[in-house]
Design a protein around this motif. Structure first.
Motif, PDB file in Angstrom:
ATOM      1  N   UNK A   1       0.800  -1.242   0.000  1.00 12.54           N
ATOM      2  CA  UNK A   1       0.000   0.000   0.000  1.00 12.54           C
ATOM      3  C   UNK A   1       0.827   1.284   0.000  1.00 12.54           C
ATOM      4  N   UNK A   2       2.088   1.216  -0.354  1.00 12.65           N
ATOM      5  CA  UNK A   2       2.922   2.428  -0.292  1.00 12.65           C
ATOM      6  C   UNK A   2       2.401   3.520  -1.238  1.00 12.65           C
ATOM      7  N   UNK A   3       1.641   3.111  -2.270  1.00 13.88           N
ATOM      8  CA  UNK A   3       1.106   4.119  -3.203  1.00 13.88           C
ATOM      9  C   UNK A   3       0.190   5.117  -2.479  1.00 13.88           C
ATOM     10  N   UNK A   4      -0.361   4.714  -1.328  1.00 15.89           N
ATOM     11  CA  UNK A   4      -1.188   5.656  -0.543  1.00 15.89           C
ATOM     12  C   UNK A   4      -0.352   6.854  -0.084  1.00 15.89           C
ATOM     13  N   UNK A   5       0.934   6.591   0.184  1.00 15.32           N
ATOM     14  CA  UNK A   5       1.819   7.674   0.648  1.00 15.32           C
ATOM     15  C   UNK A   5       2.242   8.563  -0.525  1.00 15.32           C
ATOM     16  N   UNK A   6       2.495   7.929  -1.677  1.00 10.48           N
ATOM     17  CA  UNK A   6       2.941   8.689  -2.854  1.00 10.48           C
ATOM     18  C   UNK A   6       1.935   9.779  -3.194  1.00 10.48           C
ATOM     19  N   UNK A   7       0.672   9.430  -3.067  1.00 12.27           N
ATOM     20  CA  UNK A   7      -0.377  10.363  -3.474  1.00 12.27           C
ATOM     21  C   UNK A   7      -0.389  11.623  -2.603  1.00 12.27           C
ATOM     22  N   UNK A   8       0.112  11.539  -1.375  1.00 14.05           N
ATOM     23  CA  UNK A   8       0.023  12.694  -0.461  1.00 14.05           C
ATOM     24  C   UNK A   8       1.271  13.586  -0.500  1.00 14.05           C
ATOM     25  N   UNK A   9       2.443  12.958  -0.707  1.00  9.18           N
ATOM     26  CA  UNK A   9       3.706  13.728  -0.622  1.00  9.18           C
ATOM     27  C   UNK A   9       3.801  14.793  -1.715  1.00  9.18           C
ATOM     28  N   UNK A  10       4.540  15.870  -1.418  1.00  8.72           N
ATOM     29  CA  UNK A  10       4.813  16.888  -2.444  1.00  8.72           C
ATOM     30  C   UNK A  10       6.064  16.523  -3.237  1.00  8.72           C
ATOM     31  N   UNK A  11       7.039  15.950  -2.526  1.00  9.35           N
ATOM     32  CA  UNK A  11       8.329  15.599  -3.130  1.00  9.35           C
ATOM     33  C   UNK A  11       8.581  14.122  -2.834  1.00  9.35           C
ATOM     34  N   UNK A  12       8.881  13.355  -3.870  1.00  9.00           N
ATOM     35  CA  UNK A  12       9.108  11.926  -3.646  1.00  9.00           C
ATOM     36  C   UNK A  12      10.506  11.552  -4.134  1.00  9.00           C
ATOM     37  N   UNK A  13      11.252  10.873  -3.255  1.00 10.39           N
ATOM     38  CA  UNK A  13      12.599  10.429  -3.630  1.00 10.39           C
ATOM     39  C   UNK A  13      12.596   8.897  -3.661  1.00 10.39           C
ATOM     40  N   UNK A  14      12.686   8.347  -4.877  1.00  7.50           N
ATOM     41  CA  UNK A  14      12.671   6.906  -5.070  1.00  7.50           C
ATOM     42  C   UNK A  14      14.099   6.371  -5.058  1.00  7.50           C
ATOM     43  N   UNK A  15      14.204   5.081  -4.742  1.00 10.73           N
ATOM     44  CA  UNK A  15      15.530   4.446  -4.785  1.00 10.73           C
ATOM     45  C   UNK A  15      15.611   3.470  -5.963  1.00 10.73           C
ATOM     46  N   UNK A  16      16.820   3.074  -6.286  1.00  3.09           N
ATOM     47  CA  UNK A  16      17.029   2.066  -7.340  1.00  3.09           C
ATOM     48  C   UNK A  16      16.375   0.729  -6.955  1.00  3.09           C
ATOM     49  N   UNK A  17      16.580   0.232  -5.694  1.00  2.00           N
ATOM     50  CA  UNK A  17      15.915  -1.040  -5.355  1.00  2.00           C
ATOM     51  C   UNK A  17      14.396  -0.970  -5.505  1.00  2.00           C
ATOM     52  N   UNK A  18      13.807   0.188  -5.178  1.00  2.00           N
ATOM     53  CA  UNK A  18      12.345   0.305  -5.336  1.00  2.00           C
ATOM     54  C   UNK A  18      11.986   0.232  -6.827  1.00  2.00           C
ATOM     55  N   UNK A  19      12.720   0.996  -7.637  1.00  2.25           N
ATOM     56  CA  UNK A  19      12.426   1.016  -9.079  1.00  2.25           C
ATOM     57  C   UNK A  19      12.527  -0.399  -9.655  1.00  2.25           C
ATOM     58  N   UNK A  20      13.614  -1.098  -9.316  1.00  4.80           N
ATOM     59  CA  UNK A  20      13.801  -2.460  -9.851  1.00  4.80           C
ATOM     60  C   UNK A  20      12.688  -3.389  -9.382  1.00  4.80           C
ATOM     61  N   UNK A  21      12.264  -3.215  -8.135  1.00  5.62           N
ATOM     62  CA  UNK A  21      11.211  -4.097  -7.594  1.00  5.62           C
ATOM     63  C   UNK A  21       9.886  -3.911  -8.333  1.00  5.62           C
ATOM     64  N   UNK A  22       9.721  -2.730  -8.950  1.00  8.59           N
ATOM     65  CA  UNK A  22       8.476  -2.461  -9.673  1.00  8.59           C
ATOM     66  C   UNK A  22       8.595  -2.792 -11.164  1.00  8.59           C
TER      67      UNK A  22
END
Ligand code: ADP
Ligand code: FRU
Length: 289
Positions: free
Chosen positions: A169-190
């Protein structure tokens, strides 16, 4: 200088430095061992404090002896801990880290049994005292309430979010933040193979947000106003210690955004700061002229 609240974990890091990374089932000696405070939101707070900001860290600690190591370090680096929760049960989240002297890589085995920070504790913080709130993308069920509450009652305070690992459910947090800093492991996992690919997809969903994606020694990319920019890493002559490079990078981005720098300047500064971090052990003396 700004007042910043950083919400997430503090850890005890037990760092064994080794000549080269061992093979499975091998027995080797460490060159030395250091026990110190770590944790993403905590690391970001101590770096922002050294950049001149007034920082507070909010998270949980355990009522046990290792907690003093954490509190002493926050205290030495002038990070306020008034909002932390000290829980009667559990152990300080502990990371067993193998630092490879030959190339600076850090391999982390993390163990935790401590409950996460609660919205009930967060709600007691006087948020009007802050200019910026940074959240770690974890503990989603409680963090979503913290972020919604911040946005509802203190909409003028910018919120940054670090998305380091895939979590339910992390997408619930993405929708609220103004600035989002993603990591390489997150990107690869998706299923994305590059920062570019992740940002192209994310900008469709969040066209009005500033999106950043760090990619280790390749540097980092950002997207704002539909434009994607990239910045190479600053690789030091000798890569000594990459532990916490991402947390330092995040601090660099927040520092620049607070100063209303444009996103390319923020990327440049954050990569320089993180590169400087990789040239030495620990998170101290991290300033750039
Ligand atoms: P972490 O693994 O700590 O989350 P990342 O790998 O995401 O960190 O890297 C964050 C930033 O740190 C990168 O954008 C880059 O600027 C810098 N960085 C990471 N590794 C290196 C390295 N080996 N040399 C120089 N800079 C690095
Ligand atoms: C580095 C770090 C360490 C900690 C681990 C937690 O980014 O914050 O200090 O042990 O990550 O995931």
């Amino acid at each position: 200088m700004a007042k910043i609240l950083s919400v997430g974990i503090a850890t005890l890091d037990i760092i064994n430095e080794v000549e080269t990374y061992p093979l499975e089932n091998q027995e080797i000696r460490a060159l030395n061992q250091v026990k110190c405070r770590g944790g993403n939101a905590a690391n970001t707070a101590v770096v922002l404090s050294q950049l001149g900001h007034h920082c507070s860290w909010a998270g949980t600690l355990a009522d046990e002896t290792d907690t003093q190591t954490i509190l002493d370090d926050f205290n030495a680096l002038k990070v306020n801990t008034d909002f932390c929760e000290i829980l009667p049960e559990g152990k300080i989240p502990t990371s067993y880290i193998t630092l490879n002297k030959s190339n600076g890589t850090r391999t982390i085995i993390h163990y935790r049994n401590l409950p996460e920070y609660s919205f009930t504790s967060f709600r007691k913080i006087k948020l009007s005292a802050f200019d910026w709130i940074h959240f770690e993308g974890r503990n989603v069920s409680e963090t979503v309430q913290m972020m919604q509450y911040s946005k509802k009652f203190y909409s003028e305070i910018p919120i940054s979010l670090e998305v380091e690992k895939p979590r339910k459910n992390i997408e619930q947090l993405l929708a609220i933040a103004d600035y989002i800093i993603f990591s390489k492991p997150y990107a690869l996992s998706q299923g994305y193979v590059s920062a570019q690919e992740l940002l192209i997809s994310m900008k469709k969903q969040f066209p009005y947000k500033t999106l950043v994606c760090a990619w280790g020694e390749k540097g980092a990319l950002a997207c704002k106003n539909n434009q994607i920019l990239s910045q190479n890493a600053f690789i030091p002559d000798t890569v000594v210690d990459t532990l916490g490079a991402g947390d330092v990078f995040n601090a660099g981005i927040i520092h620049q955004l607070l100063a209303h720098a444009d996103i390319s300047a923020a990327l440049l500064f954050a990569c320089r700061l993180a590169g400087k971090k990789c040239a030495a052990k620990g998170l101290e003396n991290l300033t750039i002229n």
